[in-house]
Write a protein that holds these residues in place. Sequence first.
Motif, PDB file in Angstrom:
ATOM      1  N   GLY A   1     -18.639   4.670   7.951  1.00  0.00           N
ATOM      2  CA  GLY A   1     -20.022   5.393   6.542  1.00  0.00           C
ATOM      3  C   GLY A   1     -18.998   6.876   6.409  1.00  0.00           C
ATOM      4  O   GLY A   1     -19.644   7.493   5.516  1.00  0.00           O
ATOM      5  N   SER A   2     -18.610   7.885   6.942  1.00  0.00           N
ATOM      6  CA  SER A   2     -17.392   8.684   7.092  1.00  0.00           C
ATOM      7  C   SER A   2     -16.467   8.849   7.528  1.00  0.00           C
ATOM      8  O   SER A   2     -15.916   8.673   8.594  1.00  0.00           O
ATOM      9  CB  SER A   2     -18.126   9.782   6.585  1.00  0.00           C
ATOM     10  OG  SER A   2     -18.979  10.440   7.654  1.00  0.00           O
ATOM     11  N   LEU A   3     -15.315  10.655   7.317  1.00  0.00           N
ATOM     12  CA  LEU A   3     -14.696  10.301   8.020  1.00  0.00           C
ATOM     13  C   LEU A   3     -14.619  12.148   8.692  1.00  0.00           C
ATOM     14  O   LEU A   3     -13.573  12.939   9.246  1.00  0.00           O
ATOM     15  CB  LEU A   3     -13.021  10.881   7.306  1.00  0.00           C
ATOM     16  CG  LEU A   3     -12.728   9.220   6.474  1.00  0.00           C
ATOM     17  CD1 LEU A   3     -11.445   9.966   5.077  1.00  0.00           C
ATOM     18  CD2 LEU A   3     -12.489   7.891   7.715  1.00  0.00           C
ATOM     19  N   ARG A   4     -16.094  12.251   8.766  1.00  0.00           N
ATOM     20  CA  ARG A   4     -16.221  13.648  10.169  1.00  0.00           C
ATOM     21  C   ARG A   4     -16.103  13.820  11.010  1.00  0.00           C
ATOM     22  O   ARG A   4     -15.815  13.011  11.579  1.00  0.00           O
ATOM     23  CB  ARG A   4     -17.863  13.309   9.325  1.00  0.00           C
ATOM     24  CG  ARG A   4     -18.382  15.117   9.566  1.00  0.00           C
ATOM     25  CD  ARG A   4     -20.095  14.884   9.447  1.00  0.00           C
ATOM     26  NE  ARG A   4     -20.435  15.034   8.242  1.00  0.00           N
ATOM     27  CZ  ARG A   4     -20.952  14.600   7.591  1.00  0.00           C
ATOM     28  NH1 ARG A   4     -22.682  14.559   9.031  1.00  0.00           N
ATOM     29  NH2 ARG A   4     -21.346  14.354   6.358  1.00  0.00           N
ATOM     30  N   LEU A   5     -15.564  14.941  11.430  1.00  0.00           N
ATOM     31  CA  LEU A   5     -15.089  15.176  12.362  1.00  0.00           C
ATOM     32  C   LEU A   5     -14.996  17.016  12.563  1.00  0.00           C
ATOM     33  O   LEU A   5     -15.169  17.298  11.658  1.00  0.00           O
ATOM     34  CB  LEU A   5     -13.785  15.265  13.119  1.00  0.00           C
ATOM     35  CG  LEU A   5     -13.209  13.636  13.078  1.00  0.00           C
ATOM     36  CD1 LEU A   5     -11.158  13.837  13.346  1.00  0.00           C
ATOM     37  CD2 LEU A   5     -13.239  13.015  14.182  1.00  0.00           C
ATOM     38  N   SER A   6     -15.527  17.231  13.662  1.00  0.00           N
ATOM     39  CA  SER A   6     -15.444  18.349  13.793  1.00  0.00           C
ATOM     40  C   SER A   6     -14.225  19.442  13.803  1.00  0.00           C
ATOM     41  O   SER A   6     -13.093  18.586  13.409  1.00  0.00           O
ATOM     42  CB  SER A   6     -16.423  18.760  15.676  1.00  0.00           C
ATOM     43  OG  SER A   6     -15.185  18.752  16.549  1.00  0.00           O
ATOM     44  N   ALA A   7     -14.419  20.377  13.787  1.00  0.00           N
ATOM     45  CA  ALA A   7     -13.323  21.773  13.533  1.00  0.00           C
ATOM     46  C   ALA A   7     -12.699  21.117  14.809  1.00  0.00           C
ATOM     47  O   ALA A   7     -11.163  21.609  13.937  1.00  0.00           O
ATOM     48  CB  ALA A   7     -13.895  22.852  13.545  1.00  0.00           C
ATOM     49  N   ALA A   8     -12.593  21.221  15.483  1.00  0.00           N
ATOM     50  CA  ALA A   8     -11.710  20.956  16.567  1.00  0.00           C
ATOM     51  C   ALA A   8     -11.364  19.866  16.937  1.00  0.00           C
ATOM     52  O   ALA A   8      -9.906  19.761  17.179  1.00  0.00           O
ATOM     53  CB  ALA A   8     -12.838  21.244  18.270  1.00  0.00           C
ATOM     54  N   ALA A   9     -11.863  18.561  16.644  1.00  0.00           N
ATOM     55  CA  ALA A   9     -11.124  17.441  17.168  1.00  0.00           C
ATOM     56  C   ALA A   9     -10.030  17.518  15.803  1.00  0.00           C
ATOM     57  O   ALA A   9      -8.609  17.131  15.542  1.00  0.00           O
ATOM     58  CB  ALA A   9     -12.451  16.367  16.153  1.00  0.00           C
ATOM     59  N   LEU A  10     -10.539  17.932  14.120  1.00  0.00           N
ATOM     60  CA  LEU A  10      -9.672  18.263  13.020  1.00  0.00           C
ATOM     61  C   LEU A  10      -8.129  19.067  13.513  1.00  0.00           C
ATOM     62  O   LEU A  10      -6.740  18.729  12.863  1.00  0.00           O
ATOM     63  CB  LEU A  10     -10.108  17.849  12.384  1.00  0.00           C
ATOM     64  CG  LEU A  10     -11.365  18.046  10.539  1.00  0.00           C
ATOM     65  CD1 LEU A  10     -11.778  18.390   9.908  1.00  0.00           C
ATOM     66  CD2 LEU A  10     -10.345  16.750  10.838  1.00  0.00           C
ATOM     67  N   GLY A  11      -8.840  19.772  14.370  1.00  0.00           N
ATOM     68  CA  GLY A  11      -7.141  20.756  14.588  1.00  0.00           C
ATOM     69  C   GLY A  11      -6.142  19.959  15.471  1.00  0.00           C
ATOM     70  O   GLY A  11      -5.102  20.413  15.908  1.00  0.00           O
TER      71      GLY A  11
END
Length: 300
Positions: free
Chosen positions: A201-211
């Motif tokens: 339903g989304s591509l949301r990740l935590s800031a750490a995971a995005l890093g």
Amino acid sequence: MWVAVVLWSVSALFVRAGHADALVFTTWRLWFALPPLLVLVVLRRRRNPELVLRAPGISRVRWTLLVAGAGALFASSAATAFAALGLTRLLDVTLINALAPVVIIALAVMFLGEHVDRGIVARAAVAVAGTVLVAIAGSTGGDWSLAGELLASLSLFLSVGWYLYGRVLRARYPIDPFGFMLGVLTAAAFMTTPIALIVHGSLRLSAAALGYAAATMVVGTSAHVLMVWAHRYIPASISAPLLLAQPPMVALAAWICFGESPGVVGIIGCFVVVGALVGMVRDPAVARVEDETPDPFPPD
């Protein structure tokens, strides 16, 4: 190739540290790779207008299909590998993926009519048995997961497909490796994005995971580009043994960074598997199989 091996070892650590859904993580990793690759391709094309970005002699539609096939193999192998790295021990995942020469030989026997020497069969059996032993020895640990082991096995077959597919294209067509990887990753990103949106339903990740996804992109994409570039200049009998240095590297790093002690059985099994595989990949049959693997979309 040595640099690529080190970078792949580092990328496995980044994936584990991300603690994110594999499909979403893979999607972000792919999109992060596109801008820098596009800049590199544009700069290289300005410096060399004769740079080959699309295979000559075939239609645009056929080339698009070829690149899309490579993108599908890349995305699926990356997603399953990332999922496995998040579920089970890093050593198990890297050892399972190191069994690629065994799969290549099996494909040669089943589809190309190759007659494999008994010595190769014996070394393949030792490598498989050693990997199973390492996995069983670690099954009592908290980081072990049957689902992760199965995903790693699936990733193995998909990675072999990507490896052979990419090598055939690079050997057949004098295309720029940066341009080729840009096309492959673009196709992969457009494939994974709608799937991730439908599933989660989304591509949301935590800031750490995005890093960590961005860091994985940097080291992983660099490794793949180096491998694709090297394929044009060195045979598989040279490149494949170098890839087998990854399991010991990852095992040591996982021990230091995540406390995943491989134990005595794991250490011995790791070197038994790597030793058996080195003997396999140095056999001319492996290079011959890769060279004779037919192009899925042969040119007219």
